[in-house]
Design a protein around this motif. Structure first.
Motif, PDB file in Angstrom:
ATOM      1  N   SER A  54       0.844  -1.190   0.000  1.00 34.18           N
ATOM      2  CA  SER A  54       0.000   0.000   0.000  1.00 34.18           C
ATOM      3  C   SER A  54       0.879   1.239   0.000  1.00 34.18           C
ATOM      4  CB  SER A  54      -0.937   0.000   1.210  1.00 34.18           C
ATOM      5  OG  SER A  54      -0.229   0.341   2.358  1.00 34.18           O
ATOM      6  N   ALA A  55       0.295   2.333  -0.455  1.00 32.02           N
ATOM      7  CA  ALA A  55       1.057   3.567  -0.556  1.00 32.02           C
ATOM      8  C   ALA A  55       1.055   4.368   0.730  1.00 32.02           C
ATOM      9  CB  ALA A  55       0.493   4.413  -1.693  1.00 32.02           C
ATOM     10  N   ALA A  56       0.342   3.949   1.735  1.00 33.79           N
ATOM     11  CA  ALA A  56       0.256   4.690   2.992  1.00 33.79           C
ATOM     12  C   ALA A  56       0.702   3.802   4.139  1.00 33.79           C
ATOM     13  CB  ALA A  56      -1.168   5.165   3.232  1.00 33.79           C
ATOM     14  N   ALA A  57       1.140   4.443   5.190  1.00 29.69           N
ATOM     15  CA  ALA A  57       1.561   3.708   6.381  1.00 29.69           C
ATOM     16  C   ALA A  57       0.356   3.069   7.053  1.00 29.69           C
ATOM     17  CB  ALA A  57       2.245   4.652   7.358  1.00 29.69           C
ATOM     18  N   PRO A  58       0.517   1.892   7.661  1.00 29.61           N
ATOM     19  CA  PRO A  58      -0.597   1.275   8.368  1.00 29.61           C
ATOM     20  C   PRO A  58      -0.981   2.099   9.590  1.00 29.61           C
ATOM     21  CG  PRO A  58       1.421   0.033   8.726  1.00 29.61           C
ATOM     22  CD  PRO A  58       1.731   1.111   7.733  1.00 29.61           C
ATOM     23  N   GLY A  59      -2.264   2.106   9.923  1.00 29.20           N
ATOM     24  CA  GLY A  59      -2.758   2.840  11.087  1.00 29.20           C
ATOM     25  C   GLY A  59      -3.032   4.287  10.760  1.00 29.20           C
TER      26      GLY A  59
ATOM     27  N   LEU B 258      -7.936   5.585  27.329  1.00 26.66           N
ATOM     28  CA  LEU B 258      -8.391   4.578  26.369  1.00 26.66           C
ATOM     29  C   LEU B 258      -9.574   5.082  25.561  1.00 26.66           C
ATOM     30  CD1 LEU B 258      -8.260   1.214  28.352  1.00 26.66           C
ATOM     31  CD2 LEU B 258      -6.772   1.948  26.523  1.00 26.66           C
ATOM     32  N   PHE B 259     -10.514   5.728  26.244  1.00 26.70           N
ATOM     33  CA  PHE B 259     -11.703   6.253  25.570  1.00 26.70           C
ATOM     34  C   PHE B 259     -11.321   7.322  24.557  1.00 26.70           C
ATOM     35  CE2 PHE B 259     -15.286   9.263  25.374  1.00 26.70           C
ATOM     36  CZ  PHE B 259     -16.245   8.419  24.856  1.00 26.70           C
ATOM     37  N   GLY B 260     -10.442   8.233  24.941  1.00 32.38           N
ATOM     38  CA  GLY B 260     -10.035   9.306  24.034  1.00 32.38           C
ATOM     39  C   GLY B 260      -9.309   8.779  22.810  1.00 32.38           C
ATOM     40  N   LEU B 261      -8.366   7.859  23.013  1.00 30.71           N
ATOM     41  CA  LEU B 261      -7.630   7.292  21.889  1.00 30.71           C
ATOM     42  C   LEU B 261      -8.548   6.482  20.976  1.00 30.71           C
ATOM     43  CD1 LEU B 261      -4.350   6.214  23.672  1.00 30.71           C
ATOM     44  CD2 LEU B 261      -4.571   7.973  21.913  1.00 30.71           C
ATOM     45  N   SER B 262      -9.482   5.750  21.554  1.00 33.15           N
ATOM     46  CA  SER B 262     -10.410   4.957  20.744  1.00 33.15           C
ATOM     47  C   SER B 262     -11.392   5.844  20.001  1.00 33.15           C
ATOM     48  CB  SER B 262     -11.169   3.970  21.634  1.00 33.15           C
ATOM     49  OG  SER B 262     -10.283   3.073  22.248  1.00 33.15           O
ATOM     50  N   LEU B 263     -11.859   6.891  20.660  1.00 36.62           N
ATOM     51  CA  LEU B 263     -12.816   7.796  20.035  1.00 36.62           C
ATOM     52  C   LEU B 263     -12.196   8.547  18.867  1.00 36.62           C
ATOM     53  CD1 LEU B 263     -15.680   8.964  20.149  1.00 36.62           C
ATOM     54  CD2 LEU B 263     -14.823  10.687  21.730  1.00 36.62           C
ATOM     55  N   LEU B 264     -10.932   8.887  18.984  1.00 41.64           N
ATOM     56  CA  LEU B 264     -10.239   9.584  17.901  1.00 41.64           C
ATOM     57  C   LEU B 264      -9.616   8.621  16.887  1.00 41.64           C
ATOM     58  CD1 LEU B 264      -8.496  12.396  19.945  1.00 41.64           C
ATOM     59  CD2 LEU B 264     -10.525  12.589  18.493  1.00 41.64           C
ATOM     60  N   GLY B 265      -9.646   7.320  17.188  1.00 42.95           N
ATOM     61  CA  GLY B 265      -9.061   6.332  16.293  1.00 42.95           C
ATOM     62  C   GLY B 265      -7.553   6.413  16.215  1.00 42.95           C
ATOM     63  N   ARG B 266      -6.916   6.828  17.284  1.00 38.83           N
ATOM     64  CA  ARG B 266      -5.465   7.049  17.289  1.00 38.83           C
ATOM     65  C   ARG B 266      -4.695   6.036  18.131  1.00 38.83           C
ATOM     66  NH1 ARG B 266      -4.564  10.189  13.049  1.00 38.83           N
ATOM     67  NH2 ARG B 266      -5.732  12.109  13.155  1.00 38.83           N
ATOM     68  N   TRP B 267      -5.223   4.853  18.346  1.00 34.80           N
ATOM     69  CA  TRP B 267      -4.531   3.890  19.203  1.00 34.80           C
ATOM     70  C   TRP B 267      -3.248   3.363  18.561  1.00 34.80           C
ATOM     71  CZ3 TRP B 267      -9.484   2.863  17.362  1.00 34.80           C
ATOM     72  CH2 TRP B 267      -9.571   1.940  16.327  1.00 34.80           C
ATOM     73  N   GLU B 268      -3.107   3.450  17.261  1.00 36.02           N
ATOM     74  CA  GLU B 268      -1.869   2.993  16.605  1.00 36.02           C
ATOM     75  C   GLU B 268      -0.674   3.861  16.979  1.00 36.02           C
ATOM     76  OE1 GLU B 268      -1.052   0.361  14.786  1.00 36.02           O
ATOM     77  OE2 GLU B 268      -3.059  -0.469  15.020  1.00 36.02           O
TER      78      GLU B 268
ATOM     79  N   VAL C 183       0.176   4.615  19.967  1.00 37.92           N
ATOM     80  CA  VAL C 183       0.702   4.158  21.253  1.00 37.92           C
ATOM     81  C   VAL C 183       1.715   3.038  20.984  1.00 37.92           C
ATOM     82  CG1 VAL C 183       0.132   3.182  23.503  1.00 37.92           C
ATOM     83  CG2 VAL C 183      -1.484   4.708  22.360  1.00 37.92           C
ATOM     84  N   PRO C 184       2.962   3.245  21.349  1.00 38.26           N
ATOM     85  CA  PRO C 184       3.974   2.210  21.067  1.00 38.26           C
ATOM     86  C   PRO C 184       3.634   0.886  21.737  1.00 38.26           C
ATOM     87  CG  PRO C 184       4.998   4.228  21.846  1.00 38.26           C
ATOM     88  CD  PRO C 184       3.528   4.396  22.018  1.00 38.26           C
ATOM     89  N   TRP C 185       3.839  -0.190  21.038  1.00 40.93           N
ATOM     90  CA  TRP C 185       3.671  -1.563  21.447  1.00 40.93           C
ATOM     91  C   TRP C 185       2.214  -1.924  21.750  1.00 40.93           C
ATOM     92  CZ3 TRP C 185       2.505  -4.852  25.601  1.00 40.93           C
ATOM     93  CH2 TRP C 185       2.897  -6.180  25.416  1.00 40.93           C
ATOM     94  N   LEU C 186       1.457  -1.072  22.430  1.00 36.47           N
ATOM     95  CA  LEU C 186       0.076  -1.394  22.780  1.00 36.47           C
ATOM     96  C   LEU C 186      -0.894  -1.149  21.629  1.00 36.47           C
ATOM     97  CD1 LEU C 186      -0.110   0.105  26.382  1.00 36.47           C
ATOM     98  CD2 LEU C 186       0.280  -2.263  25.724  1.00 36.47           C
TER      99      LEU C 186
END
Length: 179
Positions: A13-18, A80-90, A92-95
């Motif tokens: 793919s042409a874009a980074a995953p996450g 957790l709620f904020g990262l999930s709501l914004l879709g930005r959990w990728e 977070v290193p390792w997790l």
């Protein structure tokens, strides 16, 4: 404006995953309507009610631990709620690559475990103060504050159990996403 450089990843793919670190922020509405999103809102509301009730009244002894546990779990749940709501959990290193497992461990080990302990502490303190609930007792009574905190804590522990079971069922179905 400089031209964007396209990078090919191993997957082709042409874009980074996450999610992109520089992309615009938008709400992940599907998460907000999911069972996990609704359970998180309940956990945040009742968790705040628990620790505000304890912190607003005089507390001593083991109630310090109950307050610490409730605030710690509440802050982690908020993250957790904020990262999930914004879709930005990728981000977070390792997790981030193990987000479903991260939510599962948070809910069952931290959330349910610490809130069950805090509920037991506040229930025990309420039982110790049950004498001051009698008519004619004129001193300041903490029985109702401790009892309401233990009820909020018990319901919150159940919400963490339900969200942990939801994450566990998704994991057993070989799904990797929280929605």
């Amino acid at each position: 404006m400089p031209a964007r450089r396209r990078i090919r990843w191993a997957g082709g793919s042409a874009a980074a995953p996450g999610p992109s670190a520089r992309g615009s922020l938008s709400l992940h509405r599907a998460y907000l309507r999911s069972p996990l999103g609704l359970l998180r809102l309940g956990q945040l509301a009742l968790g705040a009610a628990f620790w505000v009730t304890v912190a607003a009244h005089k507390y001593e002894g083991a109630a310090h631990f109950a307050l610490f546990a409730a605030v710690l779990v509440w802050l982690l749940t908020l993250a957790l709620f904020g990262l999930s709501l914004l879709g930005r959990w990728e981000l977070v290193p390792w997790l981030g690559s193990r987000w479903l497992l991260t939510n599962l461990v948070h809910d069952l080990a931290l959330g349910m475990g610490l809130y069950a302990a805090a509920t037991g502490i506040m229930g025990h303190k309420a039982k110790q103060r049950s004498f001051c609930n009698l008519p004619g007792y004129s001193q300041h009574c903490l029985y109702s504050a401790y009892l309401s905190a233990s009820i909020c804590g018990g319901i919150t522990a159940c919400l963490y159990l339900f969200s942990g079971l939801y994450c566990l069922s998704r994991r057993c179905q070989d799904q990797q996403d929280i929605i």
